[in-house]
Scaffold this motif. Structure first.
Motif, PDB file in Angstrom:
ATOM      1  N   SER A 200     -98.386 -17.370  60.104  1.00  0.00           N
ATOM      2  CA  SER A 200     -99.639 -17.561  60.839  1.00  0.00           C
ATOM      3  C   SER A 200     -99.693 -18.976  61.414  1.00  0.00           C
ATOM      4  O   SER A 200     -99.653 -19.959  60.654  1.00  0.00           O
ATOM      5  N   LEU A 201     -99.781 -19.083  62.735  1.00  0.00           N
ATOM      6  CA  LEU A 201     -99.771 -20.427  63.346  1.00  0.00           C
ATOM      7  C   LEU A 201    -100.890 -21.341  62.826  1.00  0.00           C
ATOM      8  O   LEU A 201    -100.622 -22.505  62.520  1.00  0.00           O
ATOM      9  N   PRO A 202    -102.134 -20.849  62.687  1.00  0.00           N
ATOM     10  CA  PRO A 202    -103.162 -21.761  62.147  1.00  0.00           C
ATOM     11  C   PRO A 202    -102.779 -22.320  60.777  1.00  0.00           C
ATOM     12  O   PRO A 202    -102.980 -23.515  60.509  1.00  0.00           O
ATOM     13  N   SER A 203    -102.217 -21.480  59.899  1.00  0.00           N
ATOM     14  CA  SER A 203    -101.811 -21.972  58.573  1.00  0.00           C
ATOM     15  C   SER A 203    -100.675 -22.987  58.683  1.00  0.00           C
ATOM     16  O   SER A 203    -100.646 -23.988  57.963  1.00  0.00           O
ATOM     17  N   VAL A 204     -99.743 -22.710  59.586  1.00  0.00           N
ATOM     18  CA  VAL A 204     -98.617 -23.631  59.770  1.00  0.00           C
ATOM     19  C   VAL A 204     -99.125 -24.998  60.244  1.00  0.00           C
ATOM     20  O   VAL A 204     -98.719 -26.047  59.737  1.00  0.00           O
ATOM     21  N   LEU A 205    -100.058 -24.985  61.208  1.00  0.00           N
ATOM     22  CA  LEU A 205    -100.602 -26.261  61.718  1.00  0.00           C
ATOM     23  C   LEU A 205    -101.345 -27.009  60.620  1.00  0.00           C
ATOM     24  O   LEU A 205    -101.225 -28.232  60.489  1.00  0.00           O
ATOM     25  N   MET A 206    -102.100 -26.265  59.814  1.00  0.00           N
ATOM     26  CA  MET A 206    -102.866 -26.917  58.742  1.00  0.00           C
ATOM     27  C   MET A 206    -101.945 -27.464  57.664  1.00  0.00           C
ATOM     28  O   MET A 206    -102.177 -28.546  57.134  1.00  0.00           O
ATOM     29  N   ALA A 207    -100.885 -26.715  57.335  1.00  0.00           N
ATOM     30  CA  ALA A 207     -99.936 -27.201  56.321  1.00  0.00           C
ATOM     31  C   ALA A 207     -99.257 -28.479  56.809  1.00  0.00           C
ATOM     32  O   ALA A 207     -99.137 -29.465  56.066  1.00  0.00           O
ATOM     33  N   LYS A 208     -98.839 -28.483  58.076  1.00  0.00           N
ATOM     34  CA  LYS A 208     -98.203 -29.691  58.632  1.00  0.00           C
ATOM     35  C   LYS A 208     -99.172 -30.879  58.601  1.00  0.00           C
ATOM     36  O   LYS A 208     -98.801 -31.982  58.198  1.00  0.00           O
ATOM     37  N   GLU A 209    -100.412 -30.622  59.006  1.00  0.00           N
ATOM     38  CA  GLU A 209    -101.408 -31.700  59.019  1.00  0.00           C
ATOM     39  C   GLU A 209    -101.629 -32.256  57.613  1.00  0.00           C
ATOM     40  O   GLU A 209    -101.662 -33.473  57.403  1.00  0.00           O
ATOM     41  N   ALA A 210    -101.747 -31.354  56.624  1.00  0.00           N
ATOM     42  CA  ALA A 210    -102.007 -31.791  55.248  1.00  0.00           C
ATOM     43  C   ALA A 210    -100.836 -32.617  54.715  1.00  0.00           C
ATOM     44  O   ALA A 210    -101.030 -33.667  54.085  1.00  0.00           O
ATOM     45  N   ILE A 211     -99.605 -32.159  54.981  1.00  0.00           N
ATOM     46  CA  ILE A 211     -98.435 -32.901  54.474  1.00  0.00           C
ATOM     47  C   ILE A 211     -98.363 -34.281  55.130  1.00  0.00           C
ATOM     48  O   ILE A 211     -98.165 -35.296  54.465  1.00  0.00           O
ATOM     49  N   ASN A 212     -98.561 -34.331  56.445  1.00  0.00           N
ATOM     50  CA  ASN A 212     -98.500 -35.633  57.111  1.00  0.00           C
ATOM     51  C   ASN A 212     -99.585 -36.580  56.631  1.00  0.00           C
ATOM     52  O   ASN A 212     -99.354 -37.779  56.472  1.00  0.00           O
ATOM     53  N   LYS A 213    -100.768 -36.060  56.360  1.00  0.00           N
ATOM     54  CA  LYS A 213    -101.851 -36.926  55.879  1.00  0.00           C
ATOM     55  C   LYS A 213    -101.557 -37.467  54.483  1.00  0.00           C
ATOM     56  O   LYS A 213    -102.090 -38.513  54.097  1.00  0.00           O
ATOM     57  N   SER A 214    -100.725 -36.742  53.715  1.00  0.00           N
ATOM     58  CA  SER A 214    -100.418 -37.222  52.357  1.00  0.00           C
ATOM     59  C   SER A 214     -99.749 -38.594  52.395  1.00  0.00           C
ATOM     60  O   SER A 214     -99.804 -39.345  51.433  1.00  0.00           O
ATOM     61  N   LEU A 215     -99.103 -38.909  53.526  1.00  0.00           N
ATOM     62  CA  LEU A 215     -98.431 -40.206  53.635  1.00  0.00           C
ATOM     63  C   LEU A 215     -99.403 -41.320  53.995  1.00  0.00           C
ATOM     64  O   LEU A 215     -99.070 -42.498  53.916  1.00  0.00           O
ATOM     65  N   GLU A 216    -100.606 -40.939  54.436  1.00  0.00           N
ATOM     66  CA  GLU A 216    -101.560 -41.942  54.911  1.00  0.00           C
ATOM     67  C   GLU A 216    -102.777 -42.085  54.017  1.00  0.00           C
ATOM     68  O   GLU A 216    -103.386 -43.140  53.947  1.00  0.00           O
ATOM     69  N   LEU A 217    -103.163 -41.002  53.321  1.00  0.00           N
ATOM     70  CA  LEU A 217    -104.406 -41.014  52.559  1.00  0.00           C
ATOM     71  C   LEU A 217    -104.124 -41.261  51.080  1.00  0.00           C
ATOM     72  O   LEU A 217    -103.032 -40.989  50.589  1.00  0.00           O
ATOM     73  N   GLY A 218    -105.136 -41.739  50.372  1.00  0.00           N
ATOM     74  CA  GLY A 218    -105.050 -41.802  48.914  1.00  0.00           C
ATOM     75  C   GLY A 218    -105.157 -40.394  48.355  1.00  0.00           C
ATOM     76  O   GLY A 218    -105.509 -39.445  49.068  1.00  0.00           O
ATOM     77  N   LEU A 219    -104.877 -40.233  47.047  1.00  0.00           N
ATOM     78  CA  LEU A 219    -104.822 -38.892  46.455  1.00  0.00           C
ATOM     79  C   LEU A 219    -106.158 -38.167  46.559  1.00  0.00           C
ATOM     80  O   LEU A 219    -106.202 -36.979  46.918  1.00  0.00           O
ATOM     81  N   THR A 220    -107.268 -38.852  46.301  1.00  0.00           N
ATOM     82  CA  THR A 220    -108.569 -38.181  46.323  1.00  0.00           C
ATOM     83  C   THR A 220    -108.884 -37.637  47.711  1.00  0.00           C
ATOM     84  O   THR A 220    -109.244 -36.468  47.865  1.00  0.00           O
ATOM     85  N   GLU A 221    -108.697 -38.476  48.744  1.00  0.00           N
ATOM     86  CA  GLU A 221    -108.966 -38.028  50.112  1.00  0.00           C
ATOM     87  C   GLU A 221    -107.968 -36.947  50.539  1.00  0.00           C
ATOM     88  O   GLU A 221    -108.328 -36.009  51.247  1.00  0.00           O
ATOM     89  N   GLY A 222    -106.728 -37.100  50.111  1.00  0.00           N
ATOM     90  CA  GLY A 222    -105.696 -36.131  50.474  1.00  0.00           C
ATOM     91  C   GLY A 222    -106.008 -34.763  49.879  1.00  0.00           C
ATOM     92  O   GLY A 222    -105.893 -33.731  50.553  1.00  0.00           O
ATOM     93  N   LEU A 223    -106.411 -34.743  48.606  1.00  0.00           N
ATOM     94  CA  LEU A 223    -106.748 -33.474  47.950  1.00  0.00           C
ATOM     95  C   LEU A 223    -107.988 -32.856  48.580  1.00  0.00           C
ATOM     96  O   LEU A 223    -108.090 -31.631  48.714  1.00  0.00           O
ATOM     97  N   HIS A 224    -108.934 -33.707  48.965  1.00  0.00           N
ATOM     98  CA  HIS A 224    -110.152 -33.237  49.620  1.00  0.00           C
ATOM     99  C   HIS A 224    -109.799 -32.540  50.937  1.00  0.00           C
ATOM    100  O   HIS A 224    -110.252 -31.427  51.211  1.00  0.00           O
ATOM    101  N   LEU A 225    -108.977 -33.220  51.758  1.00  0.00           N
ATOM    102  CA  LEU A 225    -108.566 -32.636  53.036  1.00  0.00           C
ATOM    103  C   LEU A 225    -107.844 -31.314  52.810  1.00  0.00           C
ATOM    104  O   LEU A 225    -108.114 -30.314  53.483  1.00  0.00           O
ATOM    105  N   GLU A 226    -106.933 -31.301  51.827  1.00  0.00           N
ATOM    106  CA  GLU A 226    -106.171 -30.078  51.563  1.00  0.00           C
ATOM    107  C   GLU A 226    -107.106 -28.929  51.200  1.00  0.00           C
ATOM    108  O   GLU A 226    -106.968 -27.801  51.689  1.00  0.00           O
ATOM    109  N   ARG A 227    -108.102 -29.202  50.334  1.00  0.00           N
ATOM    110  CA  ARG A 227    -109.005 -28.125  49.908  1.00  0.00           C
ATOM    111  C   ARG A 227    -109.824 -27.592  51.078  1.00  0.00           C
ATOM    112  O   ARG A 227    -109.993 -26.386  51.246  1.00  0.00           O
TER     113      ARG A 227
END
Ligand code: HXC
Length: 257
Positions: A200-227
């Protein structure tokens, strides 16, 4: 559209961009980078494309920024013109990009591969950041992305000596995700890109976005975005289809909506 320094090709839902400047081992002159960015942006906008591959020739993915083009540049003009500032185009592509690397990926070539979302290598590939040997340093993300991929000790070792590493060493250190026999690299990359492109393209885009943000955000914000992104997938038809298909013991048929 046709370009001077890249060739584009579509295989099913996969868009392939091949760097094409054979007489200079795909050295990344400005017009080549412009063609690369335009070709990727066109695939990113194309509804029929779900994933992309950037590749080069058997001898070279890319032997770096064009040394002949930049050797006489000066600081003030570099600064005023923001030299290399336009190399960041790849970062704004939202669909996944696989770098399929055969031969040399040096300097800016290694940096372009690392701007992609994952790297697959042919078994004869060579990676390196040789800028130090030219009296300069990486300028398109090498010191940042290589360090986050392989860790500080290996990044220091590579960037300070300018040494090249083999595909096997790159695999062991986490720079590349997979190694294939060089002659099979493109076909194997297309197979895996097709798997991704049929998700599913929307899921693929969201997974890519979440992984890339993991390199920029702290764990709390990263987990929040992922959820939040995870919750948002339940607004897609594809999530209903994917989970229905599982319970009905059949393959899902994603519509990318
Ligand atoms: C301009 C280049 C080039 C480059 C190769 N060529 N790399 N031209 N810029 N980066 C040209 C050569 O001048 C030569 O042209 C032709 O390509 C074939 O290269 P050869 O050197 O003859 O091939 P070979 O002997 O097989 O050696 C391959 C090589 C070597 C080991 C990859 O070419 C090499 O060391 N290249 C430079 C690698 C490098 O330093 N990259 C980092 C660049 S700095 P002619 O006309 O003589 O046939 C950089 C800065 C990044 O990337 C900063 C941010 C982007």
């Amino acid at each position: 559209k046709t370009y001077e320094f890249v060739k584009v090709e579509q295989r099913g839902r996969v868009g392939i961009v091949t760097l094409y400047r054979p007489k200079a081992l795909n050295a990344l002159c400005s017009p080549l980078m412009k063609d690369l960015n335009e070709a990727l942006q066109a695939f990113d906008k194309d509804e029929g494309i779900g994933a992309m591959i950037v590749t080069g020739s058997e001898k070279a993915f890319a032997a770096g920024a064009d040394i002949k083009e930049m050797k006489d540049l000066e600081f003030v003009s570099n600064y005023k013109n923001n030299f290399l500032g336009d190399w960041t185009g790849i970062n704004s592509i939202r669909k996944p990009i696989i770098a399929a690397v055969n031969g040399f990926a040096l300097g800016g070539g290694c940096e372009v591969a690392m701007m992609c979302d994952t790297i697959y290598a042919g078994d004869t590939a060579r990676f390196g950041q040789p800028e130090i040997k030219l009296g300069t340093i990486p300028g398109a993300g090498g010191s940042q992305r290589l360090t986050s991929l392989v860790g500080k000790a290996k990044a220091m070792d590579l960037i300070l000596t300018g040494d090249m590493i083999t595909a096997q060493e790159a695999l062991a250190s986490g720079l590349v995700a997979r190694v294939f026999p060089a002659k099979d690299l493109l076909e194997e990359s297309v197979k895996r890109a097709t798997i991704i492109a049929n998700m599913s393209l929307p899921s693929v885009l969201m997974a890519k976005e979440a992984i890339n943000k993991s390199l920029e955000l702290g764990l709390t914000e990263g987990l929040h975005l992922e959820r939040r992104l995870f919750q948002a997938t339940f607004g897609t038809k594809d999530q209903k289809e994917g989970m229905a298909a599982f319970t009905e013991k059949r393959a899902p048929n994603f519509k990318h909506e």
